[in-house]
Design an enzyme around this catalytic site. Structure first.
Site, PDB file in Angstrom:
ATOM      1  N   HIS A 153      17.731  50.706  42.942  1.00 39.97           N
ATOM      2  CA  HIS A 153      19.122  50.244  43.045  1.00 39.97           C
ATOM      3  C   HIS A 153      19.630  50.521  44.459  1.00 39.97           C
ATOM      4  O   HIS A 153      19.392  51.587  45.003  1.00 39.97           O
ATOM      5  CB  HIS A 153      19.974  50.983  42.010  1.00 39.97           C
ATOM      6  CG  HIS A 153      21.355  50.428  41.840  1.00 39.97           C
ATOM      7  ND1 HIS A 153      21.600  49.136  41.416  1.00 39.97           N
ATOM      8  CD2 HIS A 153      22.576  50.986  42.041  1.00 39.97           C
ATOM      9  CE1 HIS A 153      22.916  48.929  41.354  1.00 39.97           C
ATOM     10  NE2 HIS A 153      23.524  50.036  41.729  1.00 39.97           N
ATOM     11  N   ARG A 212      19.728  41.513  39.201  1.00 39.92           N
ATOM     12  CA  ARG A 212      20.621  42.181  38.241  1.00 39.92           C
ATOM     13  C   ARG A 212      22.079  42.083  38.686  1.00 39.92           C
ATOM     14  O   ARG A 212      22.733  43.088  38.923  1.00 39.92           O
ATOM     15  CB  ARG A 212      20.263  43.671  38.134  1.00 39.92           C
ATOM     16  CG  ARG A 212      18.882  44.019  37.617  1.00 39.92           C
ATOM     17  CD  ARG A 212      18.806  45.521  37.272  1.00 39.92           C
ATOM     18  NE  ARG A 212      19.310  46.382  38.330  1.00 39.92           N
ATOM     19  CZ  ARG A 212      18.560  46.994  39.240  1.00 39.92           C
ATOM     20  NH1 ARG A 212      17.252  46.874  39.222  1.00 39.92           N
ATOM     21  NH2 ARG A 212      19.124  47.752  40.170  1.00 39.92           N
ATOM     22  N   TYR A 260      61.861  53.910  35.782  1.00 49.45           N
ATOM     23  CA  TYR A 260      61.850  55.371  35.921  1.00 49.45           C
ATOM     24  C   TYR A 260      62.155  55.801  37.350  1.00 49.45           C
ATOM     25  O   TYR A 260      61.570  55.291  38.307  1.00 49.45           O
ATOM     26  CB  TYR A 260      60.471  55.921  35.552  1.00 49.45           C
ATOM     27  CG  TYR A 260      60.142  55.839  34.069  1.00 49.45           C
ATOM     28  CD1 TYR A 260      60.934  56.474  33.122  1.00 49.45           C
ATOM     29  CD2 TYR A 260      59.028  55.134  33.635  1.00 49.45           C
ATOM     30  CE1 TYR A 260      60.627  56.413  31.761  1.00 49.45           C
ATOM     31  CE2 TYR A 260      58.702  55.072  32.280  1.00 49.45           C
ATOM     32  CZ  TYR A 260      59.509  55.713  31.349  1.00 49.45           C
ATOM     33  OH  TYR A 260      59.194  55.651  30.020  1.00 49.45           O
TER      34      TYR A 260
END
Ligand SMILES: *Cc1c(COP(=O)(O)O)cnc(C)c1O
Length: 364
Positions: A153, A212, A260
Protein backbone atom coordinates in the site's frame (compact mmCIF):
# COMPACT_ATOMS: atom_id res chain seq x y z
CA UNK A 1 -25.70 5.17 -9.57
CA UNK A 2 -25.17 6.64 -13.02
CA UNK A 3 -22.20 8.56 -11.62
CA UNK A 4 -20.82 5.45 -9.97
CA UNK A 5 -21.02 3.60 -13.29
CA UNK A 6 -19.29 6.54 -14.96
CA UNK A 7 -16.49 6.47 -12.37
CA UNK A 8 -15.95 2.72 -12.71
CA UNK A 9 -15.65 3.20 -16.45
CA UNK A 10 -13.16 6.03 -15.82
CA UNK A 11 -11.05 3.75 -13.60
CA UNK A 12 -11.27 1.03 -16.23
CA UNK A 13 -10.04 3.51 -18.85
CA UNK A 14 -7.13 4.56 -16.63
CA UNK A 15 -6.11 1.03 -15.69
CA UNK A 16 -6.69 -0.58 -19.08
CA UNK A 17 -8.39 -3.93 -19.64
CA UNK A 18 -5.97 -6.20 -17.81
CA UNK A 19 -6.05 -5.42 -14.08
CA UNK A 20 -8.99 -6.59 -12.02
CA UNK A 21 -10.74 -3.95 -9.95
CA UNK A 22 -11.02 -4.35 -6.19
CA UNK A 23 -13.53 -1.78 -5.07
CA UNK A 24 -12.84 -0.38 -1.60
CA UNK A 25 -16.23 -0.41 0.14
CA UNK A 26 -14.88 -0.04 3.67
CA UNK A 27 -16.53 2.44 6.04
CA UNK A 28 -19.90 1.70 4.44
CA UNK A 29 -18.47 2.51 1.00
CA UNK A 30 -17.07 5.82 2.23
CA UNK A 31 -20.53 6.63 3.59
CA UNK A 32 -22.41 5.76 0.41
CA UNK A 33 -23.92 2.48 1.64
CA UNK A 34 -21.76 -0.60 1.06
CA UNK A 35 -24.35 -3.13 -0.08
CA UNK A 36 -25.91 -1.08 -2.87
CA UNK A 37 -22.56 0.29 -4.01
CA UNK A 38 -20.96 -3.16 -3.99
CA UNK A 39 -23.84 -4.71 -5.95
CA UNK A 40 -23.66 -2.01 -8.61
CA UNK A 41 -19.86 -2.14 -8.69
CA UNK A 42 -19.84 -5.89 -9.22
CA UNK A 43 -22.41 -5.51 -12.02
CA UNK A 44 -20.14 -2.94 -13.66
CA UNK A 45 -16.97 -4.97 -13.68
CA UNK A 46 -15.43 -4.90 -10.21
CA UNK A 47 -14.18 -8.36 -9.23
CA UNK A 48 -13.17 -7.92 -5.60
CA UNK A 49 -14.47 -5.82 -2.74
CA UNK A 50 -12.35 -4.38 0.06
CA UNK A 51 -13.49 -3.93 3.67
CA UNK A 52 -11.70 -2.95 6.86
CA UNK A 53 -13.89 -4.56 9.53
CA UNK A 54 -15.11 -8.15 9.78
CA UNK A 55 -18.61 -6.78 10.45
CA UNK A 56 -18.49 -4.96 7.10
CA UNK A 57 -17.67 -8.19 5.29
CA UNK A 58 -20.39 -10.02 7.23
CA UNK A 59 -22.97 -7.41 6.16
CA UNK A 60 -22.06 -7.90 2.51
CA UNK A 61 -22.33 -11.69 2.86
CA UNK A 62 -25.69 -11.32 4.66
CA UNK A 63 -26.89 -9.34 1.64
CA UNK A 64 -26.04 -12.32 -0.54
CA UNK A 65 -22.83 -11.00 -2.10
CA UNK A 66 -20.56 -13.89 -3.04
CA UNK A 67 -17.68 -12.01 -4.71
CA UNK A 68 -14.25 -12.26 -3.08
CA UNK A 69 -13.85 -9.75 -0.25
CA UNK A 70 -10.39 -8.58 0.77
CA UNK A 71 -10.06 -7.74 4.44
CA UNK A 72 -7.62 -4.82 4.71
CA UNK A 73 -7.19 -4.77 8.51
CA UNK A 74 -6.20 -7.42 11.05
CA UNK A 75 -8.89 -9.40 12.87
CA UNK A 76 -8.75 -9.87 16.62
CA UNK A 77 -8.90 -13.28 18.28
CA UNK A 78 -12.67 -13.04 18.83
CA UNK A 79 -13.37 -12.19 15.18
CA UNK A 80 -11.46 -14.99 13.49
CA UNK A 81 -14.29 -17.50 13.31
CA UNK A 82 -16.61 -14.96 11.73
CA UNK A 83 -13.89 -13.94 9.27
CA UNK A 84 -13.59 -17.58 8.24
CA UNK A 85 -17.33 -18.27 8.12
CA UNK A 86 -17.81 -15.16 5.95
CA UNK A 87 -14.99 -16.29 3.70
CA UNK A 88 -13.15 -12.95 3.86
CA UNK A 89 -9.67 -12.91 2.35
CA UNK A 90 -7.38 -11.26 4.87
CA UNK A 91 -4.10 -9.44 4.39
CA UNK A 92 -1.47 -11.40 6.31
CA UNK A 93 1.58 -9.58 7.67
CA UNK A 94 3.05 -12.15 10.06
CA UNK A 95 3.38 -15.86 10.74
CA UNK A 96 1.53 -15.85 14.04
CA UNK A 97 -1.60 -14.43 12.40
CA UNK A 98 -1.22 -16.86 9.50
CA UNK A 99 -1.14 -19.77 11.93
CA UNK A 100 -4.17 -18.48 13.84
CA UNK A 101 -6.14 -18.11 10.60
CA UNK A 102 -5.06 -21.56 9.50
CA UNK A 103 -6.24 -23.24 12.69
CA UNK A 104 -9.67 -21.56 12.50
CA UNK A 105 -10.02 -22.46 8.81
CA UNK A 106 -8.99 -26.03 9.58
CA UNK A 107 -11.55 -26.22 12.39
CA UNK A 108 -14.22 -24.97 9.98
CA UNK A 109 -13.09 -27.44 7.34
CA UNK A 110 -12.44 -24.76 4.71
CA UNK A 111 -9.51 -23.39 2.77
CA UNK A 112 -9.11 -19.65 3.32
CA UNK A 113 -7.56 -17.41 0.67
CA UNK A 114 -5.03 -14.94 2.08
CA UNK A 115 -2.95 -12.15 0.60
CA UNK A 116 0.60 -11.62 1.78
CA UNK A 117 1.02 -7.98 2.75
CA UNK A 118 4.41 -6.29 2.45
CA UNK A 119 5.21 -3.00 4.17
CA UNK A 120 7.27 -1.09 1.63
CA UNK A 121 6.96 2.28 3.35
CA UNK A 122 3.44 2.89 4.62
CA UNK A 123 4.38 1.76 8.11
CA UNK A 124 0.94 0.36 8.86
CA UNK A 125 0.58 -3.36 8.11
CA UNK A 126 2.79 -5.77 6.24
CA UNK A 127 5.97 -7.74 6.77
CA UNK A 128 9.38 -6.26 6.05
CA UNK A 129 10.31 -6.83 2.39
CA UNK A 130 13.21 -9.08 3.38
CA UNK A 131 10.84 -11.27 5.40
CA UNK A 132 8.41 -11.78 2.51
CA UNK A 133 9.87 -15.07 1.17
CA UNK A 134 9.83 -16.57 4.69
CA UNK A 135 6.22 -15.52 5.21
CA UNK A 136 5.31 -16.92 1.78
CA UNK A 137 6.92 -20.23 2.77
CA UNK A 138 4.97 -20.29 6.02
CA UNK A 139 1.65 -19.49 4.33
CA UNK A 140 2.24 -22.12 1.65
CA UNK A 141 2.99 -24.70 4.34
CA UNK A 142 -0.32 -24.14 6.12
CA UNK A 143 -2.77 -26.65 4.70
CA UNK A 144 -5.94 -24.64 5.29
CA UNK A 145 -4.63 -21.43 3.72
CA UNK A 146 -4.49 -20.62 0.04
CA UNK A 147 -1.76 -18.10 -0.87
CA UNK A 148 -3.84 -16.14 -3.34
CA UNK A 149 -2.09 -12.79 -3.70
CA UNK A 150 0.64 -10.36 -2.71
CA UNK A 151 0.04 -6.71 -1.88
CA UNK A 152 1.46 -3.46 -0.64
CA UNK A 153 0.00 0.00 0.00
CA UNK A 154 1.35 3.43 -0.97
CA UNK A 155 1.80 6.25 1.51
CA UNK A 156 2.12 9.17 -0.91
CA UNK A 157 0.58 8.29 -4.26
CA UNK A 158 -1.79 11.26 -3.98
CA UNK A 159 0.82 13.87 -4.83
CA UNK A 160 2.97 14.58 -7.85
CA UNK A 161 5.46 16.50 -5.73
CA UNK A 162 9.09 15.48 -5.83
CA UNK A 163 9.25 13.90 -2.37
CA UNK A 164 6.01 11.99 -2.93
CA UNK A 165 7.11 10.63 -6.31
CA UNK A 166 10.41 9.57 -4.78
CA UNK A 167 8.58 7.79 -1.98
CA UNK A 168 6.27 5.88 -4.35
CA UNK A 169 9.18 4.90 -6.61
CA UNK A 170 11.08 3.59 -3.59
CA UNK A 171 8.05 1.60 -2.44
CA UNK A 172 7.59 0.19 -5.94
CA UNK A 173 11.23 -0.84 -6.17
CA UNK A 174 11.08 -2.58 -2.79
CA UNK A 175 7.83 -4.32 -3.76
CA UNK A 176 9.21 -5.52 -7.09
CA UNK A 177 12.35 -6.85 -5.39
CA UNK A 178 10.28 -8.69 -2.81
CA UNK A 179 8.13 -10.22 -5.58
CA UNK A 180 11.28 -11.50 -7.27
CA UNK A 181 12.58 -12.90 -3.97
CA UNK A 182 9.32 -14.72 -3.28
CA UNK A 183 9.42 -16.27 -6.75
CA UNK A 184 13.11 -17.18 -6.33
CA UNK A 185 12.16 -18.99 -3.13
CA UNK A 186 9.80 -21.07 -5.26
CA UNK A 187 6.41 -19.52 -4.56
CA UNK A 188 3.81 -18.08 -6.88
CA UNK A 189 3.01 -14.50 -5.82
CA UNK A 190 -0.53 -14.92 -7.12
CA UNK A 191 -2.60 -11.84 -7.71
CA UNK A 192 -0.27 -8.85 -7.28
CA UNK A 193 -1.85 -5.55 -6.27
CA UNK A 194 -0.85 -2.18 -4.87
CA UNK A 195 -2.63 0.76 -6.46
CA UNK A 196 -4.98 2.94 -4.46
CA UNK A 197 -6.69 5.84 -6.27
CA UNK A 198 -3.56 7.99 -6.43
CA UNK A 199 -1.55 5.21 -8.00
CA UNK A 200 -4.38 4.38 -10.42
CA UNK A 201 -4.08 7.98 -11.62
CA UNK A 202 -0.32 8.45 -11.58
CA UNK A 203 1.55 5.14 -11.78
CA UNK A 204 0.74 2.67 -14.55
CA UNK A 205 3.62 0.46 -13.42
CA UNK A 206 1.86 0.04 -10.07
CA UNK A 207 -1.35 -1.39 -11.54
CA UNK A 208 -0.07 -5.03 -11.62
CA UNK A 209 -2.88 -7.64 -11.68
CA UNK A 210 -5.46 -5.67 -9.72
CA UNK A 211 -6.09 -2.06 -8.68
CA UNK A 212 -7.76 -1.10 -5.38
CA UNK A 213 -9.38 2.31 -5.86
CA UNK A 214 -11.74 3.83 -3.34
CA UNK A 215 -12.19 7.60 -3.41
CA UNK A 216 -11.89 7.81 -7.19
CA UNK A 217 -14.94 5.55 -7.56
CA UNK A 218 -16.88 7.90 -5.32
CA UNK A 219 -15.99 10.80 -7.57
CA UNK A 220 -13.16 12.57 -5.80
CA UNK A 221 -9.49 13.00 -6.32
CA UNK A 222 -7.34 11.60 -3.51
CA UNK A 223 -5.97 15.13 -3.07
CA UNK A 224 -6.63 18.66 -4.20
CA UNK A 225 -3.38 18.56 -6.12
CA UNK A 226 -4.57 15.75 -8.40
CA UNK A 227 -8.06 17.17 -8.86
CA UNK A 228 -7.10 18.47 -12.31
CA UNK A 229 -6.45 14.90 -13.42
CA UNK A 230 -9.92 13.90 -12.31
CA UNK A 231 -11.65 16.60 -14.32
CA UNK A 232 -12.56 16.53 -17.98
CA UNK A 233 -14.37 13.86 -19.94
CA UNK A 234 -12.45 10.88 -18.58
CA UNK A 235 -12.81 12.35 -15.10
CA UNK A 236 -14.93 11.24 -12.21
CA UNK A 237 -18.14 12.69 -10.77
CA UNK A 238 -19.17 12.96 -7.12
CA UNK A 239 -21.55 10.12 -6.36
CA UNK A 240 -22.97 11.47 -3.13
CA UNK A 241 -25.26 14.45 -2.99
CA UNK A 242 -26.05 15.48 0.57
CA UNK A 243 -29.41 17.24 0.41
CA UNK A 244 -31.64 18.69 3.10
CA UNK A 245 -34.40 21.31 3.03
CA UNK A 246 -35.52 24.62 4.52
CA UNK A 247 -37.63 23.54 7.46
CA UNK A 248 -38.39 27.04 8.79
CA UNK A 249 -38.01 30.60 7.54
CA UNK A 250 -38.21 33.78 9.62
CA UNK A 251 -37.32 37.45 9.44
CA UNK A 252 -35.03 38.75 12.17
CA UNK A 253 -34.17 42.31 13.22
CA UNK A 254 -30.70 43.80 12.86
CA UNK A 255 -28.52 42.61 15.75
CA UNK A 256 -30.40 39.36 16.37
CA UNK A 257 -27.99 36.62 17.50
CA UNK A 258 -28.30 33.26 15.74
CA UNK A 259 -27.63 29.86 17.34
CA UNK A 260 -25.60 28.83 20.40
CA UNK A 261 -23.47 31.57 21.91
CA UNK A 262 -24.47 34.12 19.28
CA UNK A 263 -21.32 33.81 17.21
CA UNK A 264 -23.20 35.56 14.38
CA UNK A 265 -25.62 38.45 14.66
CA UNK A 266 -27.68 39.83 11.83
CA UNK A 267 -25.89 42.92 10.45
CA UNK A 268 -29.28 44.26 9.30
CA UNK A 269 -32.83 42.93 9.05
CA UNK A 270 -32.46 39.49 7.48
CA UNK A 271 -34.38 36.40 6.48
CA UNK A 272 -32.95 33.33 8.19
CA UNK A 273 -33.66 29.75 7.20
CA UNK A 274 -33.32 26.67 9.37
CA UNK A 275 -31.95 23.44 7.91
CA UNK A 276 -32.55 20.13 9.74
CA UNK A 277 -28.94 18.94 9.33
CA UNK A 278 -26.06 19.39 11.75
CA UNK A 279 -22.84 17.85 12.93
CA UNK A 280 -24.84 14.80 14.08
CA UNK A 281 -25.60 14.24 10.42
CA UNK A 282 -22.06 14.79 9.23
CA UNK A 283 -21.91 18.51 8.62
CA UNK A 284 -18.59 19.36 10.32
CA UNK A 285 -19.11 21.85 13.15
CA UNK A 286 -15.82 23.49 12.25
CA UNK A 287 -17.59 24.91 9.18
CA UNK A 288 -19.50 27.25 11.51
CA UNK A 289 -19.68 30.71 9.91
CA UNK A 290 -17.46 29.44 7.09
CA UNK A 291 -19.60 27.56 4.58
CA UNK A 292 -22.19 28.11 1.90
CA UNK A 293 -25.00 25.84 0.81
CA UNK A 294 -26.83 25.68 -2.48
CA UNK A 295 -30.53 26.61 -2.74
CA UNK A 296 -32.18 26.96 -6.15
CA UNK A 297 -28.76 27.16 -7.77
CA UNK A 298 -27.54 30.00 -5.55
CA UNK A 299 -25.03 29.91 -2.71
CA UNK A 300 -26.10 31.15 0.74
CA UNK A 301 -23.86 31.35 3.85
CA UNK A 302 -24.49 29.25 6.92
CA UNK A 303 -24.64 31.51 9.97
CA UNK A 304 -24.25 30.85 13.68
CA UNK A 305 -22.85 27.76 15.32
CA UNK A 306 -23.73 24.53 13.56
CA UNK A 307 -25.82 22.50 16.02
CA UNK A 308 -26.02 18.73 16.34
CA UNK A 309 -29.24 18.43 14.36
CA UNK A 310 -29.76 21.76 12.64
CA UNK A 311 -28.07 24.81 11.23
CA UNK A 312 -29.13 28.21 10.00
CA UNK A 313 -28.65 29.93 6.68
CA UNK A 314 -28.69 33.63 5.81
CA UNK A 315 -31.22 33.99 3.00
CA UNK A 316 -30.58 37.73 2.55
CA UNK A 317 -33.89 39.44 1.89
CA UNK A 318 -35.48 36.04 1.40
CA UNK A 319 -36.64 36.70 -2.12
CA UNK A 320 -36.96 33.69 -4.38
CA UNK A 321 -36.77 31.00 -1.72
CA UNK A 322 -39.58 29.08 -0.08
CA UNK A 323 -40.06 26.79 2.86
CA UNK A 324 -38.99 23.21 2.03
CA UNK A 325 -36.83 24.26 -0.87
CA UNK A 326 -34.06 21.70 -1.30
CA UNK A 327 -30.71 22.62 0.26
CA UNK A 328 -27.61 20.99 -1.15
CA UNK A 329 -24.97 20.70 1.54
CA UNK A 330 -22.42 19.18 -0.80
CA UNK A 331 -22.13 17.06 -3.91
CA UNK A 332 -24.40 19.12 -6.12
CA UNK A 333 -23.43 21.26 -9.08
CA UNK A 334 -20.39 23.30 -8.15
CA UNK A 335 -20.47 22.41 -4.47
CA UNK A 336 -18.19 19.47 -3.85
CA UNK A 337 -17.28 17.64 -0.68
CA UNK A 338 -13.73 18.64 -1.57
CA UNK A 339 -14.66 22.30 -0.88
CA UNK A 340 -16.21 21.37 2.44
CA UNK A 341 -13.14 19.28 3.21
CA UNK A 342 -10.74 22.08 2.36
CA UNK A 343 -12.58 24.48 4.67
CA UNK A 344 -12.79 21.88 7.42
CA UNK A 345 -9.08 21.04 7.19
CA UNK A 346 -9.99 17.56 6.08
CA UNK A 347 -10.23 15.40 2.97
CA UNK A 348 -13.30 14.35 0.96
CA UNK A 349 -12.91 10.80 2.31
CA UNK A 350 -13.74 11.98 5.82
CA UNK A 351 -16.60 14.24 4.73
CA UNK A 352 -18.54 11.50 2.91
CA UNK A 353 -17.67 8.85 5.55
CA UNK A 354 -19.08 11.03 8.30
CA UNK A 355 -22.55 11.41 6.86
CA UNK A 356 -24.40 9.75 9.69
CA UNK A 357 -26.53 6.62 9.47
CA UNK A 358 -29.72 8.56 10.25
CA UNK A 359 -29.42 10.39 6.92
CA UNK A 360 -31.39 8.21 4.48
CA UNK A 361 -29.45 6.99 1.45
CA UNK A 362 -31.56 7.31 -1.66
CA UNK A 363 -30.26 5.69 -4.85
CA UNK A 364 -31.32 7.10 -8.19
C1 LIG B 1 -8.66 2.41 1.64
C2 LIG B 1 -7.73 1.54 0.93
C3 LIG B 1 -7.63 1.60 -0.47
C4 LIG B 1 -8.36 2.64 -1.30
O1 LIG B 1 -7.77 3.91 -1.08
P1 LIG B 1 -8.21 5.19 -1.92
O2 LIG B 1 -7.21 6.22 -1.56
O3 LIG B 1 -9.59 5.55 -1.45
O4 LIG B 1 -8.20 4.82 -3.34
C5 LIG B 1 -6.83 0.66 -1.09
N1 LIG B 1 -6.14 -0.25 -0.39
C6 LIG B 1 -6.18 -0.31 0.96
C7 LIG B 1 -5.39 -1.33 1.68
C8 LIG B 1 -6.97 0.59 1.66
O5 LIG B 1 -7.00 0.54 2.99
Amino acid sequence: MERLRHNIAAVRALAGQRPLICMAVKADAYGHGAVKIAEEGLRCGASFLGVAAVSEGAALRAAGISAPILFFSTAGETELDELVSCNLSPFVSDEEYAAALNSRAEKAGVKLSVHLKIDTGMGRLGCRPEDAPGLARRIASLKSLHYEGTATHFAASDSAGEAAVKSVKKQLALFNEALVDIKKAGFDTGLVHAANSGAVLLYKDAHFDMVRPGILLYGYSPSGELAGLCGGTSGVKPVMEFVSGLSFIKTVKKGTPISYNGTWTAPEDRVIGTIPAGYGDGLPRILTNNYQVLIRGKLFPLVGNICMDQCMVDLGDGSGVERWDAVTIFGGAGLSAADAAAKAGSIPYEITCNVNKRVPRVYV
